[in-house]
Design an enzyme around this catalytic site. Sequence first.
Site: not given
Length: 380
Positions: A130, A157, A242-243, A280, A337, A368
Site C-alpha cells: 500500500g 516488488f 545515485q540510485e 526515406q 516496430q 511523474e
Amino acid sequence: MKRQIFTEDHEAFRQTVRTFLAKEVAPHHEQWERDGIVSRDVWLAAGRQGLLGLAVPEEYGGGGVEDFRYAAVLGEECTRAGASGLALSLHNDMVGPYLTSLCTAEQKRRWLPGFCSGEIITAIAMTEPGAGSDLQGIRTSAEDKGDHWVLNGAKTFISNGIISDLVVVVARTKPEGGAKGLSLLVVERGMAGFERGRNLDKIGLKAQDTAELFFTDVRVPKENLLGELNGAFGHLMTNLAQERMAIAVTGIAAAEHVLELTTHYVKEREAFGRPLAKLQHIRFEIAEMATECAVTRSFLDRCIEDHAKGELDAVHASMAKWWATELQKRVTDRCLQLHGGYGYMNEYPIARAFTDGRIQTIYGGTTEIMKEIIGRSILG
C-alpha cells in the site's frame, strides 16, 4: 561524438567487464530466465573479478575507488550484454552506499567482506503493498524491546528478494513521526519470522528474482540499526540521487544498443525489393532516434562526471532518470516496430529489450515523481 569522460583505466575496466560477461553470464542467462533467478556462483565469480564493492575500502576487500564512472561502465556493459538478471547495480550502487556511509566499525567488519566477495547478496526493501513512492505511507513497524526490535510488516516488488542474504528494511520506529519516524534495519537470512513469498511473475527481467517479503515478530538486534534512529528519510534522500543515476545510465545504454541492433537490421532486411534502410521513412526514424540518443548521452555524461566529483544534485539526477528512461521506452518501441513481426519474437533481442526495459520509468521513482521533484525545485 567521442566520449570524453573516461580514462584509460576506465576503458581497461570495461574490457574486464566484457570478458566476465562473455564467460560467466552469456552462456547461462537463458537458463536463469527459465529458473527465474541467477546462480549464486555468478555472484561469487563477480566478487573474484573485483566487480563487487567498487567503492568499498580495500581493507574490507573492495575496490577502494569512489569514482562513479566505474559503476557507469559496469552498468553500460551489463545492459548491452542483456544481462538483466544479474543485479550488480542494485548491490553496488543502491545498497552499497548505505553500508559504506552508515555502518558502524563493527557492522563494516561483519558485512562488507562478504558484500565484496559475493557471499552476501543484498537488497533494499522500501515498497509495500500500500505504499510505493510515498514514504509516509509505510506501515512496516519495529517496536523497541530494549536490546532488540520486533519487526512486523510486508514488502513487495523487492529485487533480489529471493536470493538476498542481507536486506535493508525501511520500518516505522516512531508511530507519530510521519516520514521522519522511519529507520533502516538490517534483516539477515535465517532470522526467525522473516519469510519470502513467491518469486513474482513479471513481464520482463525474467532472470532477476523479485519477491514479496514478510516479517512476523522478527527479532532484529539493536546492533542491526543502520544509521540514525528515525533518520531513514534523510539517509534515503541522500542516496536516491545515485540510485536514479544508475537507472539513467542503463536507460541511455539500452536506447543506444537497441538503435544499433535496429540499424543493422534495416540494412539487411528487404521490402519491395530493396533494404529497408533505403526507404526515406526508415532513414528519418533512425536519424531522429540517433539525434535523441546523442543529445541525451551528452547530458548523461555530464551528470556522470559531476556525480563522480560529488557535485550532482537531486534535481539533475531526477532529470537524468526521467529523460533517459522515457527515451529508452520510446526508442525501444520504435525499434521494435521497425523489426516488424520479428520484433515480437522472444528470440530477437529487441523483444527482450522491450519487456525488460518497461520497468525503467517506474522503479527508483516514477517519471511523474521525477517531474514533481524538478517542478518543486523551480516553482517552490
